[in-house]
Motif scaffolding. Structure first.
Motif, PDB file in Angstrom:
ATOM      1  N   MET A 201       0.822  -1.172   0.000  1.00  0.00           N
ATOM      2  CA  MET A 201       0.000   0.000   0.000  1.00  0.00           C
ATOM      3  C   MET A 201       0.871   1.242   0.000  1.00  0.00           C
ATOM      4  N   ALA A 202       0.444   2.208  -0.749  1.00  0.00           N
ATOM      5  CA  ALA A 202       1.200   3.452  -0.799  1.00  0.00           C
ATOM      6  C   ALA A 202       0.897   4.280   0.445  1.00  0.00           C
ATOM      7  N   GLU A 203       1.958   4.849   0.972  1.00  0.00           N
ATOM      8  CA  GLU A 203       1.784   5.673   2.158  1.00  0.00           C
ATOM      9  C   GLU A 203       1.474   7.106   1.719  1.00  0.00           C
ATOM     10  N   MET A 204       0.401   7.678   2.327  1.00  0.00           N
ATOM     11  CA  MET A 204      -0.019   9.026   1.951  1.00  0.00           C
ATOM     12  C   MET A 204       0.713  10.038   2.807  1.00  0.00           C
ATOM     13  N   LYS A 205       1.130  11.110   2.169  1.00  0.00           N
ATOM     14  CA  LYS A 205       1.788  12.190   2.892  1.00  0.00           C
ATOM     15  C   LYS A 205       0.716  13.137   3.413  1.00  0.00           C
ATOM     16  N   ARG A 206       0.733  13.355   4.701  1.00  0.00           N
ATOM     17  CA  ARG A 206      -0.264  14.222   5.338  1.00  0.00           C
ATOM     18  C   ARG A 206       0.120  15.691   5.117  1.00  0.00           C
TER      19      ARG A 206
END
Length: 127
Positions: free
Chosen positions: A1-6
């Motif tokens: 899963m791609a990690e989302m940048k907050r």
């Protein structure tokens, strides 16, 4: 899963630029005075009930109603009645589709605030 940048954003950006307007404050005060009148009514009803129950109980209720606290409650209630009344008249005027211009609404708002204090002062003077 791609990690989302907050992304760091303010929670409520509109609160940084919003200034309360006189019309919104007078509307909120109308609701507060309507609910606050309950305190004065409760004190008056307690006083009347005490008069019907016994002389000793009435003496206690009368001591509270005629004390500085009772004077404060009844004075604030008189102001709340006048404020609520004038605000109701303003809303009737608005409901007729009149006075909706910003400048007129501001004048009506100040009229309610000043008028309620003047009418309260006159009420205290007369009573």
């Amino acid at each position: 899963m791609a990690e989302m940048k907050r992304v760091e954003r303010p929670l409520s950006p509109h609160l940084q630029i919003y200034r309360p307007q006189l019309t919104s404050i007078t509307s909120i005060l109308t609701r507060i005075t309507g609910n606050g009148l309950i305190v004065g009514v409760m004190l008056a009803v307690w006083w009347l009930l005490a008069a019907a129950i016994s002389p000793d109980y009435f003496a206690t209720a009368n001591a509270v109603a005629t004390s500085w606290f009772g004077d404060l409650v009844f004075t604030c209630s008189a102001w709340a009645v006048w404020y609520h009344y004038l605000s109701g008249l303003r809303h009737l005027y608005f409901d007729a589709g009149k006075g909706l211009e910003i400048e007129t609404a501001q004048r009506l708002g100040w009229g309610i605030v000043i008028g309620s204090f003047v009418l309260t002062f006159l009420t205290i003077l007369i009573v």
